[in-house]
Write an enzyme that holds these catalytic residues in place. Structure first.
Site, mmCIF file in Angstrom:
data_model
loop_
_atom_site.group_PDB
_atom_site.id
_atom_site.type_symbol
_atom_site.label_atom_id
_atom_site.label_comp_id
_atom_site.label_asym_id
_atom_site.label_seq_id
_atom_site.Cartn_x
_atom_site.Cartn_y
_atom_site.Cartn_z
ATOM 1 N N CYS A 197 18.951 3.598 39.983
ATOM 2 C CA CYS A 197 18.801 2.457 40.884
ATOM 3 C C CYS A 197 18.847 2.951 42.325
ATOM 4 O O CYS A 197 19.701 3.766 42.667
ATOM 5 C CB CYS A 197 19.929 1.453 40.642
ATOM 6 N N LEU A 198 17.955 2.444 43.142
ATOM 7 C CA LEU A 198 17.931 2.841 44.555
ATOM 8 C C LEU A 198 19.213 2.413 45.268
ATOM 9 O O LEU A 198 19.556 2.973 46.310
ATOM 10 C CB LEU A 198 16.708 2.241 45.259
ATOM 11 N N HIS A 222 19.106 -7.792 39.327
ATOM 12 C CA HIS A 222 19.455 -7.773 40.762
ATOM 13 C C HIS A 222 19.445 -9.193 41.331
ATOM 14 O O HIS A 222 20.307 -9.545 42.140
ATOM 15 C CB HIS A 222 18.480 -6.907 41.554
ATOM 16 N N GLN A 234 18.089 -6.191 47.017
ATOM 17 C CA GLN A 234 18.426 -4.840 47.483
ATOM 18 C C GLN A 234 18.143 -4.628 48.963
ATOM 19 O O GLN A 234 18.686 -3.711 49.574
ATOM 20 C CB GLN A 234 17.642 -3.796 46.667
ATOM 21 N N HIS A 265 15.737 -4.873 34.734
ATOM 22 C CA HIS A 265 16.630 -4.286 35.756
ATOM 23 C C HIS A 265 16.484 -5.056 37.079
ATOM 24 O O HIS A 265 17.490 -5.403 37.715
ATOM 25 C CB HIS A 265 16.260 -2.800 35.913
ATOM 26 N N GLU A 266 15.250 -5.344 37.466
ATOM 27 C CA GLU A 266 15.015 -6.065 38.737
ATOM 28 C C GLU A 266 15.516 -7.502 38.654
ATOM 29 O O GLU A 266 16.091 -8.025 39.612
ATOM 30 C CB GLU A 266 13.525 -6.054 39.111
ATOM 31 N N GLY A 294 10.610 0.157 41.166
ATOM 32 C CA GLY A 294 10.853 -1.275 41.255
ATOM 33 C C GLY A 294 11.733 -1.561 42.452
ATOM 34 O O GLY A 294 12.387 -0.649 42.981
HETATM 35 O O1 GNR Z 1 13.286 3.564 40.830
HETATM 36 C C1 GNR Z 1 13.895 3.091 39.871
HETATM 37 N N1 GNR Z 1 13.866 3.732 38.673
HETATM 38 C C2 GNR Z 1 14.344 3.192 37.503
HETATM 39 C C3 GNR Z 1 14.489 4.056 36.410
HETATM 40 C C4 GNR Z 1 14.948 3.565 35.217
HETATM 41 C C5 GNR Z 1 15.259 2.233 35.088
HETATM 42 C C6 GNR Z 1 15.135 1.374 36.160
HETATM 43 C C7 GNR Z 1 14.676 1.851 37.357
HETATM 44 S S1 GNR Z 1 14.480 0.763 38.705
HETATM 45 C C8 GNR Z 1 14.706 1.858 40.041
HETATM 46 C C9 GNR Z 1 14.449 1.161 41.361
HETATM 47 C C10 GNR Z 1 15.505 0.100 41.563
HETATM 48 O O2 GNR Z 1 16.640 0.309 41.869
HETATM 49 N N2 GNR Z 1 15.145 -1.132 41.339
HETATM 50 O O3 GNR Z 1 16.045 -2.115 41.444
HETATM 51 NI NI NI Z 2 17.966 -1.243 41.018
#
Ligand code: GNR
Ligand code: NI
Length: 169
Positions: free
Chosen positions: A91-92, A137, A51, A133-134, A46
């Protein structure tokens, strides 16, 4: 297409609140394509515009095994949610940190697609986790904010130390 730079926690810009997209035009479609390339390159499942320091309500998700199912959500809204699930999230913007977060198990999301057409989607499991999660952000929220202050401060210190190392080399 272009791979965009991803902001890393604790960067204050990650706490910016994204504005709704007023017009789904070619500029937005260009951003979608660049974000998709950035997400697949990372690799991640995601990516939120926040980001890559673009503060518009746009998120991408691809939870498929073969990375063939890109899902685009513009101006997403959760219209229903139920249940609870715990998931080890990453999270990246917080590389190499994985911690359990509790979120809704089932959600209904309304959004616009890349053509500006409204759609509705029911999601559960990993897809529901990822969308939530997105969407966090876009509200300026990073998953570490669900952790205890102790854990969060340890993660912040670790990230700052890593960033300093990169700058000095
Ligand atoms: O790549 C991602 N893996 C992930 C694993 C578990 C829960 C959420 C995520 S999202 C993350 C990519 C990211 O930072 N998206 O904002
Ligand atoms: Ni993230």
């Amino acid at each position: 297409m272009t791979i965009l730079a991803i902001l890393h926690y604790p960067d204050a810009r990650l706490h910016t609140i994204a504005k709704p997209v007023a017009d789904v035009n070619d500029d937005i479609r260009q951003l979608i394509d660049d974000m998709a390339e950035t997400m697949y390159d990372a690799p991640g499942i995601g990516l939120a515009a926040t980001q890559v320091n673009k503060h518009t309500q746009l998120i991408l998700v691809d939870t498929s095994k073969d990375k063939s199912q890109l899902q685009v959500f513009i101006n997403p809204k959760i219209t229903a949610k139920s249940g609870e699930q715990d998931f080890d999230e990453g999270c990246l913007s917080v590389p190499n940190i994985y911690e359990s977060v509790t979120r809704a198990e089932n959600i209904t999301v309304e959004a616009l697609d890349r053509n500006g057409k409204k759609f509705s989607l029911n999601a559960d499991g990993l897809l529901a986790v990822c969308i939530q999660h997105e969407m966090d952000h876009l509200l300026g929220k990073v998953f570490v904010e669900y952790l205890s202050p102790l854990k969060r401060n340890r993660i912040r210190a670790k990230m700052l130390k890593l960033a300093r190392g990169y700058d000095e080399r």
